[in-house]
Scaffold this motif. Sequence first.
Motif, PDB file in Angstrom:
ATOM      1  N   GLU A 256      33.752  50.259  54.810  1.00 19.57           N
ATOM      2  CA  GLU A 256      33.524  49.421  56.104  1.00 19.57           C
ATOM      3  C   GLU A 256      31.982  49.641  56.826  1.00 19.57           C
ATOM      4  OE1 GLU A 256      36.353  51.499  58.590  1.00 19.57           O
ATOM      5  OE2 GLU A 256      34.821  52.655  59.429  1.00 19.57           O
ATOM      6  N   ASP A 257      31.874  48.478  57.604  1.00 18.12           N
ATOM      7  CA  ASP A 257      30.700  48.491  58.416  1.00 18.12           C
ATOM      8  C   ASP A 257      29.296  48.218  57.348  1.00 18.12           C
ATOM      9  OD1 ASP A 257      29.254  48.164  60.865  1.00 18.12           O
ATOM     10  OD2 ASP A 257      28.819  50.240  60.909  1.00 18.12           O
ATOM     11  N   GLY A 258      29.467  47.160  56.455  1.00 16.90           N
ATOM     12  CA  GLY A 258      28.108  47.015  55.845  1.00 16.90           C
ATOM     13  C   GLY A 258      27.166  46.353  56.853  1.00 16.90           C
ATOM     14  N   GLU A 259      25.983  46.812  57.000  1.00 15.19           N
ATOM     15  CA  GLU A 259      25.110  46.467  57.952  1.00 15.19           C
ATOM     16  C   GLU A 259      23.623  45.805  57.380  1.00 15.19           C
ATOM     17  OE1 GLU A 259      24.560  46.186  61.310  1.00 15.19           O
ATOM     18  OE2 GLU A 259      26.673  47.157  61.850  1.00 15.19           O
ATOM     19  N   ALA A 260      23.286  46.230  56.261  1.00 19.05           N
ATOM     20  CA  ALA A 260      21.917  45.637  55.748  1.00 19.05           C
ATOM     21  C   ALA A 260      22.132  45.033  54.367  1.00 19.05           C
ATOM     22  CB  ALA A 260      20.860  46.738  55.779  1.00 19.05           C
ATOM     23  N   LEU A 261      21.045  43.868  54.145  1.00 21.59           N
ATOM     24  CA  LEU A 261      21.150  43.319  53.082  1.00 21.59           C
ATOM     25  C   LEU A 261      19.783  43.259  52.367  1.00 21.59           C
ATOM     26  CD1 LEU A 261      23.244  40.107  54.054  1.00 21.59           C
ATOM     27  CD2 LEU A 261      23.988  41.933  52.806  1.00 21.59           C
ATOM     28  N   ALA A 262      19.590  43.612  51.125  1.00 23.67           N
ATOM     29  CA  ALA A 262      18.378  43.295  50.366  1.00 23.67           C
ATOM     30  C   ALA A 262      18.683  42.870  48.873  1.00 23.67           C
ATOM     31  CB  ALA A 262      17.959  44.905  50.329  1.00 23.67           C
ATOM     32  N   TYR A 263      17.613  42.014  48.480  1.00 16.88           N
ATOM     33  CA  TYR A 263      17.610  41.563  47.256  1.00 16.88           C
ATOM     34  C   TYR A 263      16.783  42.188  46.012  1.00 16.88           C
ATOM     35  CZ  TYR A 263      16.873  37.952  43.549  1.00 16.88           C
ATOM     36  OH  TYR A 263      17.088  37.127  42.495  1.00 16.88           O
ATOM     37  N   ALA A 264      17.027  42.509  44.983  1.00 13.02           N
ATOM     38  CA  ALA A 264      16.262  42.725  43.830  1.00 13.02           C
ATOM     39  C   ALA A 264      16.653  42.470  42.422  1.00 13.02           C
ATOM     40  CB  ALA A 264      16.104  44.365  43.762  1.00 13.02           C
ATOM     41  N   ASP A 265      15.972  41.742  41.701  1.00  9.93           N
ATOM     42  CA  ASP A 265      16.150  41.552  40.348  1.00  9.93           C
ATOM     43  C   ASP A 265      17.745  40.698  40.145  1.00  9.93           C
ATOM     44  OD1 ASP A 265      13.882  42.942  39.606  1.00  9.93           O
ATOM     45  OD2 ASP A 265      14.924  44.677  39.588  1.00  9.93           O
ATOM     46  N   GLY A 266      17.914  39.854  40.842  1.00  6.04           N
ATOM     47  CA  GLY A 266      19.227  39.117  40.760  1.00  6.04           C
ATOM     48  C   GLY A 266      20.444  39.777  41.572  1.00  6.04           C
ATOM     49  N   TRP A 267      20.090  40.794  42.116  1.00  7.06           N
ATOM     50  CA  TRP A 267      21.306  41.730  42.827  1.00  7.06           C
ATOM     51  C   TRP A 267      21.053  41.521  44.407  1.00  7.06           C
ATOM     52  CZ3 TRP A 267      25.223  43.625  40.132  1.00  7.06           C
ATOM     53  CH2 TRP A 267      25.392  43.938  38.731  1.00  7.06           C
TER      54      TRP A 267
ATOM     55  N   ASP B 296      24.324  35.073  41.203  1.00  5.95           N
ATOM     56  CA  ASP B 296      24.837  33.798  40.179  1.00  5.95           C
ATOM     57  C   ASP B 296      26.389  34.091  40.146  1.00  5.95           C
ATOM     58  OD1 ASP B 296      22.438  32.759  39.997  1.00  5.95           O
ATOM     59  OD2 ASP B 296      21.924  33.512  37.947  1.00  5.95           O
ATOM     60  N   ASP B 297      26.841  35.252  40.175  1.00  4.49           N
ATOM     61  CA  ASP B 297      28.167  35.435  40.356  1.00  4.49           C
ATOM     62  C   ASP B 297      29.154  34.610  41.368  1.00  4.49           C
ATOM     63  OD1 ASP B 297      28.022  36.720  37.750  1.00  4.49           O
ATOM     64  OD2 ASP B 297      28.531  38.697  38.524  1.00  4.49           O
ATOM     65  N   ALA B 298      28.454  34.404  42.606  1.00  4.90           N
ATOM     66  CA  ALA B 298      29.180  33.773  43.494  1.00  4.90           C
ATOM     67  C   ALA B 298      29.345  32.323  43.324  1.00  4.90           C
ATOM     68  CB  ALA B 298      27.955  33.872  44.802  1.00  4.90           C
ATOM     69  N   ILE B 299      28.933  32.008  42.064  1.00  2.00           N
ATOM     70  CA  ILE B 299      29.279  30.348  41.657  1.00  2.00           C
ATOM     71  C   ILE B 299      30.967  30.616  41.423  1.00  2.00           C
ATOM     72  CG2 ILE B 299      29.128  28.500  40.077  1.00  2.00           C
ATOM     73  CD1 ILE B 299      25.950  29.617  40.030  1.00  2.00           C
ATOM     74  N   GLY B 300      31.564  31.521  40.785  1.00  2.00           N
ATOM     75  CA  GLY B 300      32.780  31.674  40.452  1.00  2.00           C
ATOM     76  C   GLY B 300      33.581  31.778  41.540  1.00  2.00           C
ATOM     77  N   PRO B 301      35.064  31.749  41.161  1.00  6.26           N
ATOM     78  CA  PRO B 301      35.892  31.776  42.124  1.00  6.26           C
ATOM     79  C   PRO B 301      36.215  33.150  43.079  1.00  6.26           C
ATOM     80  CG  PRO B 301      36.990  31.801  40.130  1.00  6.26           C
ATOM     81  CD  PRO B 301      35.456  31.616  39.882  1.00  6.26           C
ATOM     82  N   VAL B 302      35.833  34.288  42.145  1.00  2.30           N
ATOM     83  CA  VAL B 302      36.039  35.531  42.939  1.00  2.30           C
ATOM     84  C   VAL B 302      34.671  36.427  42.597  1.00  2.30           C
ATOM     85  CG1 VAL B 302      37.424  37.800  42.724  1.00  2.30           C
ATOM     86  CG2 VAL B 302      38.616  35.667  42.642  1.00  2.30           C
ATOM     87  N   LEU B 303      34.239  36.833  43.574  1.00  4.72           N
ATOM     88  CA  LEU B 303      32.760  37.548  43.170  1.00  4.72           C
ATOM     89  C   LEU B 303      33.074  39.025  42.885  1.00  4.72           C
ATOM     90  CD1 LEU B 303      29.445  37.712  43.460  1.00  4.72           C
ATOM     91  CD2 LEU B 303      29.675  37.924  46.072  1.00  4.72           C
TER      92      LEU B 303
END
Length: 345
Positions: A77-88, A116-123
Amino acid sequence: MTPRLVEFLVAGNEASDLLPVRSEALLAARDARRGFWTVLDEGPVESCLALLLERTDGSWVAEHVVADAGPENGRTEDGEALAYADGWVYVVGSHFGSKAGPLRPRRAFVARFREDDAIGPVLPVQVVRNQFRLHRAVNDALATAALTALPPGDRVRSRFIVETVARGTAREKRWVSRLAEGDLPLNVEAAAFTPTGTVLLGLRFPVTGEGEPILVEVAGLPGMFDDRTWPTVRRAYALTGVTPPGELAGFRALAPDGAGGYDAVIGSIDALSKGSVLLDDHPAGGAVTSRHVRFRLPADPDVHLVTGELVADLAPWHHVEGLAGSQGRWFYVTDEAHRIALWAA
C-alpha cells in the motif's frame, strides 16, 4: 506563472508523483503524443497505476491501468515515488505509516514493470517487500552521515518506532530486529535514477536540524528483483539554500533533467488538519508552500551539502506531489481529494 488545469477522475482517488511515458510504442498504442504515469494513494500498487495521456488531437484522458502482481496482490500500500531505468518503471512505497503511526510493513516495498508491457490488457508487476531492510540501511547511513537529522519528537518516536516494535514483537515478526528505539521514521516521497545506476530517494521526513530536505543515494535497487540482493546506501545529502527561514521542508517530487541535474518539489513534512503526529511535534513543517527547485550532485564524494536554486515558487499550493518536463513545458500534479489535478505551465 498562469498554469492550465486538466482534471481527471481515476478510481476515485488522488495522485502521487508524475513520470513521463518514454515508450513510443505505448504512446502510439494509445494514440497519444505525450503521457505520464502516476500512482494513486493508499491502495495496493497493482490497483493504483494510472496513465494521463494527451491524445494526438489535443484532448486529455486518464486510464486506470489493469495490473497483476501475482502472489503479491493485495500485500502492498501507499506507493509514493516513480522512477525510470532501462525500460522499467519503478514504484517505491512510502515506508511510512498513517499520520498517527505506527509504521506499516506493507508500505516498505519496491515494485517495477516494463513500460512496453502496458500495451497489453493486463500489466505484470513485480513486487519485493523489504520488511524494513531499507529502513535499517537508511537509518544506519544517517547515523554516520556528516549531516545532522532533526530528532523526532517524543510522540513521533513513541507512535512510529516504539509502537511498531511492540506490535511486531507481539506478532512474532522477524522484521522487528531491523528496528531500533533510536530510529527515525522514514517517509519516502521522491525517486530518480542517476546516470551511474544508483537511485536518489527524496525524503519528506526526516529533514536536517536546519529544516533542509534530505536525499539518500541507494545502490543495488534492481538487484532486489534480479539477484534477490538488498540495496545499500552510499551517501546522504542535505539540499541547502531553498528552505524558507524558520520552516521545515521535505522532498515531494524529483525528476532527472537528462544532463546530470535534477528538478524537485519541496514542501511540507505532512498535511495540515489531518491529525499528523509529525506536525504535533514539529509545527514549523506544516504551513509550507511548495517550491520547484533545481540542483546538481557534487563531484566530490566527501561533500554532503547540495546547493539548490529556486526555479518557481508554487505558492499558494501546499500539496504538489509530482513534476515532469515534457516538450518544453512543466507539468505538476497536486494532491486533491477524489480527483487528479494536472497543471501545465
